[in-house]
Design a protein around this motif. Sequence first.
Motif, short mmCIF file in Angstrom:
data_model
loop_
_atom_site.label_atom_id
_atom_site.label_comp_id
_atom_site.label_asym_id
_atom_site.label_seq_id
_atom_site.Cartn_x
_atom_site.Cartn_y
_atom_site.Cartn_z
N LEU A 35 0.81 -1.21 0.00
CA LEU A 35 0.00 0.00 0.00
C LEU A 35 0.85 1.26 0.00
N LEU A 36 2.15 1.06 0.14
CA LEU A 36 3.03 2.23 0.12
C LEU A 36 3.57 2.40 -1.28
N VAL A 37 3.93 3.63 -1.60
CA VAL A 37 4.39 3.90 -2.95
C VAL A 37 5.75 3.26 -3.19
N GLY A 38 6.64 3.41 -2.25
CA GLY A 38 7.96 2.79 -2.44
C GLY A 38 8.28 1.92 -1.24
N PRO A 39 9.36 1.19 -1.33
CA PRO A 39 9.80 0.42 -0.18
C PRO A 39 10.34 1.40 0.86
N VAL A 40 10.13 1.09 2.11
CA VAL A 40 10.61 1.99 3.15
C VAL A 40 12.11 1.77 3.36
N ARG A 41 12.83 2.87 3.51
CA ARG A 41 14.27 2.78 3.78
C ARG A 41 14.51 2.06 5.10
N ARG A 42 15.69 1.52 5.22
CA ARG A 42 16.05 0.83 6.46
C ARG A 42 17.39 1.35 6.98
N THR A 43 17.60 1.21 8.26
CA THR A 43 18.91 1.50 8.83
C THR A 43 19.76 0.27 8.54
N SER A 44 21.04 0.36 8.81
CA SER A 44 21.93 -0.78 8.60
C SER A 44 21.42 -1.97 9.42
N GLY A 45 20.83 -1.67 10.54
CA GLY A 45 20.32 -2.75 11.40
C GLY A 45 18.97 -3.28 11.00
N GLY A 46 18.38 -2.71 9.94
CA GLY A 46 17.12 -3.25 9.47
C GLY A 46 15.88 -2.53 9.96
N ARG A 47 16.02 -1.48 10.75
CA ARG A 47 14.85 -0.74 11.23
C ARG A 47 14.35 0.21 10.16
N ARG A 48 13.06 0.35 10.10
CA ARG A 48 12.45 1.23 9.11
C ARG A 48 12.72 2.70 9.41
N ARG A 49 13.00 3.46 8.37
CA ARG A 49 13.18 4.90 8.47
C ARG A 49 12.25 5.56 7.49
N TYR A 50 11.22 6.19 8.00
CA TYR A 50 10.23 6.81 7.11
C TYR A 50 10.61 8.24 6.78
N THR A 51 10.45 8.60 5.52
CA THR A 51 10.67 9.99 5.11
C THR A 51 9.35 10.74 5.26
N SER A 52 9.41 12.05 5.11
CA SER A 52 8.18 12.82 5.23
C SER A 52 7.27 12.55 4.03
N PHE A 53 7.85 12.06 2.95
CA PHE A 53 7.02 11.66 1.80
C PHE A 53 6.15 10.48 2.22
N ASP A 54 6.80 9.53 2.84
CA ASP A 54 6.07 8.36 3.32
C ASP A 54 4.92 8.80 4.24
N VAL A 55 5.25 9.70 5.14
CA VAL A 55 4.24 10.13 6.10
C VAL A 55 3.09 10.85 5.39
N ASP A 56 3.41 11.70 4.44
CA ASP A 56 2.36 12.41 3.71
C ASP A 56 1.44 11.41 3.01
N TRP A 57 2.06 10.44 2.39
CA TRP A 57 1.28 9.42 1.70
C TRP A 57 0.39 8.66 2.68
N LEU A 58 0.96 8.32 3.81
CA LEU A 58 0.18 7.60 4.81
C LEU A 58 -0.98 8.45 5.33
N LEU A 59 -0.76 9.73 5.46
CA LEU A 59 -1.84 10.59 5.94
C LEU A 59 -2.99 10.62 4.93
N ILE A 60 -2.62 10.57 3.67
CA ILE A 60 -3.66 10.50 2.64
C ILE A 60 -4.37 9.15 2.73
N CYS A 61 -3.58 8.11 2.89
CA CYS A 61 -4.17 6.77 3.03
C CYS A 61 -5.19 6.76 4.17
N VAL A 62 -4.81 7.37 5.27
CA VAL A 62 -5.69 7.39 6.43
C VAL A 62 -7.03 8.04 6.07
N LYS A 63 -6.95 9.14 5.36
CA LYS A 63 -8.19 9.82 4.98
C LYS A 63 -9.03 8.98 4.03
N LEU A 64 -8.36 8.32 3.12
CA LEU A 64 -9.10 7.50 2.17
C LEU A 64 -9.74 6.31 2.88
#
Lengths: 140, 140
Positions: A35-64
């Motif tokens: 459901l996300l536009v791109g794959p989410v970036r990860r830290t070297s350790g594998g943790r997700r790092r969301y950009t503000s683009f990701d967040v904007d998209w998610l906020l739209i998703c929430v509204k939809l």
Amino acid sequence: MTTTEAAEQPLSIGEVAERTGLSVHALRFYEREGLLVGPVRRTSGGRRRYTSFDVDWLLICVKLRESGMPLADLKHFAELVRHGPGNEAERLRLLDAHRQRVDAQIQALEECRSVITWKVGVYAEHLARGEAGGLWDPTA
Amino acid sequence: MTTTEAAEQPLSIGEVAERTGLSVHALRFYEREGLLVGPVRRTSGGRRRYTSFDVDWLLICVKLRESGMPLADLKHFAELVRHGPGNEAERLRLLDAHRQRVDAQIQALEECRSVITWKVGVYAEHLARGEAGGLWDPTA
DNA sequence: CTACGATCTGGAGCGAGGTCTAGATCAAGT
DNA sequence: ACTTGATCTAGACCTCGCTCCAGATCGTAG
């Protein structure tokens, strides 16, 4: 405000959860479901790092979602955006169709509201009369 | 119109399905779940015969469901009505609480609508400009 | 170094709200 | 009497949209 070069400081999944109102579970679930536009970036350790683009998209998703768009449609929309420019007309169609559904929903809710209000009135009147009126029960 | 002695001609489950928009399956399910005020009458052969009271109640149920009332609440409401007069205040509270939820829902939907409309506008403008504009994609 | 909390993955589980199946029965038309 | 279509019951099954668990790992604070 959408500066060309935003000072991108990526967020953890927990922070994104707070900001979007989605649970961390839901965030991982959305990602798995494509459901996300791109794959989410990860830290070297594998943790997700969301950009503000990701967040904007998610906020739209929430509204939809909040307005009843099924995950399948959301996924379709995400795919269109992912495939880049050239399909804007289809995106427009998708959104506009959804808007029409939202309009219909609002209309339906307003109708329900008026039925409920009427019924509330029936009870209020009955109570005002001190339970004395012969309130016909089955439907009231 | 709600005459004291209505010419009651009971309806079959199929006819009620048509009139309420519920499936025959849903009608049986609702009955099993105790969502009806009283037990439905039966023919000697065991077929359900719905009165117009039943249908009126079901029509209200449909409106409440359509506006998002959970079956559990509907069941509670049905129980109150079933137990006859004396609890009108509680019925009023239940309905009024639901009305407030419906209002909140309408508000939320209108907010979604405006977000969607804005987004539709973004695409429309983009398309009007002949795909030439540098449309920043990820969120648009 | 050690704790401790946040995150990771894969997959199972859940609640709501029906929907559907099987196999039997009923009722109406011819 | 026979056929057809609607209904009957009990109970299995389904979709949707998450939610939660187990067991491992990361990373920051002391």
